[in-house]
Design a protein around this motif. Sequence first.
Motif, PDB file in Angstrom:
ATOM      1  N   ALA A 169     -30.286  68.440 108.663  1.00 53.01           N
ATOM      2  CA  ALA A 169     -31.093  69.596 108.255  1.00 53.01           C
ATOM      3  C   ALA A 169     -30.820  70.024 106.817  1.00 53.01           C
ATOM      4  O   ALA A 169     -31.449  70.958 106.325  1.00 53.01           O
ATOM      5  N   GLY A 170     -29.905  69.357 106.151  1.00 54.74           N
ATOM      6  CA  GLY A 170     -29.602  69.722 104.773  1.00 54.74           C
ATOM      7  C   GLY A 170     -28.762  70.982 104.686  1.00 54.74           C
ATOM      8  O   GLY A 170     -28.090  71.372 105.629  1.00 54.74           O
ATOM      9  N   PHE A 171     -28.821  71.612 103.547  1.00 55.36           N
ATOM     10  CA  PHE A 171     -27.978  72.777 103.254  1.00 55.36           C
ATOM     11  C   PHE A 171     -28.722  74.046 103.635  1.00 55.36           C
ATOM     12  O   PHE A 171     -29.132  74.833 102.789  1.00 55.36           O
ATOM     13  N   HIS A 172     -28.907  74.245 104.937  1.00 58.81           N
ATOM     14  CA  HIS A 172     -29.615  75.433 105.423  1.00 58.81           C
ATOM     15  C   HIS A 172     -28.632  76.592 105.561  1.00 58.81           C
ATOM     16  O   HIS A 172     -27.516  76.526 105.055  1.00 58.81           O
ATOM     17  N   ILE A 173     -29.007  77.655 106.256  1.00 58.92           N
ATOM     18  CA  ILE A 173     -28.210  78.889 106.286  1.00 58.92           C
ATOM     19  C   ILE A 173     -26.802  78.687 106.848  1.00 58.92           C
ATOM     20  O   ILE A 173     -25.837  79.209 106.308  1.00 58.92           O
ATOM     21  N   ARG A 174     -26.654  77.928 107.920  1.00 56.98           N
ATOM     22  CA  ARG A 174     -25.327  77.761 108.519  1.00 56.98           C
ATOM     23  C   ARG A 174     -24.377  77.023 107.574  1.00 56.98           C
ATOM     24  O   ARG A 174     -23.258  77.498 107.323  1.00 56.98           O
ATOM     25  N   PRO A 175     -24.764  75.880 107.013  1.00 62.20           N
ATOM     26  CA  PRO A 175     -23.867  75.228 106.057  1.00 62.20           C
ATOM     27  C   PRO A 175     -23.577  76.101 104.829  1.00 62.20           C
ATOM     28  O   PRO A 175     -22.454  76.110 104.340  1.00 62.20           O
ATOM     29  N   ALA A 176     -24.579  76.817 104.353  1.00 54.20           N
ATOM     30  CA  ALA A 176     -24.360  77.698 103.200  1.00 54.20           C
ATOM     31  C   ALA A 176     -23.337  78.772 103.538  1.00 54.20           C
ATOM     32  O   ALA A 176     -22.465  79.102 102.723  1.00 54.20           O
ATOM     33  N   GLN A 177     -23.420  79.305 104.746  1.00 51.41           N
ATOM     34  CA  GLN A 177     -22.466  80.322 105.180  1.00 51.41           C
ATOM     35  C   GLN A 177     -21.058  79.738 105.283  1.00 51.41           C
ATOM     36  O   GLN A 177     -20.095  80.316 104.784  1.00 51.41           O
ATOM     37  N   LEU A 178     -20.934  78.575 105.922  1.00 53.41           N
ATOM     38  CA  LEU A 178     -19.624  77.933 106.052  1.00 53.41           C
ATOM     39  C   LEU A 178     -19.029  77.607 104.687  1.00 53.41           C
ATOM     40  O   LEU A 178     -17.834  77.794 104.446  1.00 53.41           O
ATOM     41  N   PHE A 179     -19.883  77.116 103.786  1.00 50.87           N
ATOM     42  CA  PHE A 179     -19.434  76.738 102.447  1.00 50.87           C
ATOM     43  C   PHE A 179     -18.941  77.964 101.682  1.00 50.87           C
ATOM     44  O   PHE A 179     -17.866  77.946 101.089  1.00 50.87           O
ATOM     45  N   SER A 180     -19.717  79.043 101.707  1.00 51.43           N
ATOM     46  CA  SER A 180     -19.318  80.244 100.965  1.00 51.43           C
ATOM     47  C   SER A 180     -18.087  80.893 101.582  1.00 51.43           C
ATOM     48  O   SER A 180     -17.220  81.400 100.863  1.00 51.43           O
TER      49      SER A 180
END
Length: 90
Positions: A12-23
């Motif tokens: 799914a790419g860099f959607h909300i969940r990965p962005a949240q985990l990354f930040s």
Amino acid sequence: MYAQKATIQNEAGFHIRPAQLFSEKAVQFQSTILLKPEGTTTTADAKSILNLMTLGLEKGAVVLIEADGPDEQEAVAQLAALIESGFGEA
């Protein structure tokens, strides 16, 4: 300054969940951390979910993780590992 490339692995790419985990991972470090998609001049503050979401990164996108500060190498290593892991998505 320390930098390393990583490739977005999850479908799914860099959607909300990965962005949240990354930040959430990025704010654990003192260093200033930027995420730059390869082939562009765009940068995002790795500690901001909103900034990360504006990049619109899809599977296969190559990004450069740059950090500057006292824990820059550890920050880059952990964030690159998170990206390469596919954020735990199957």
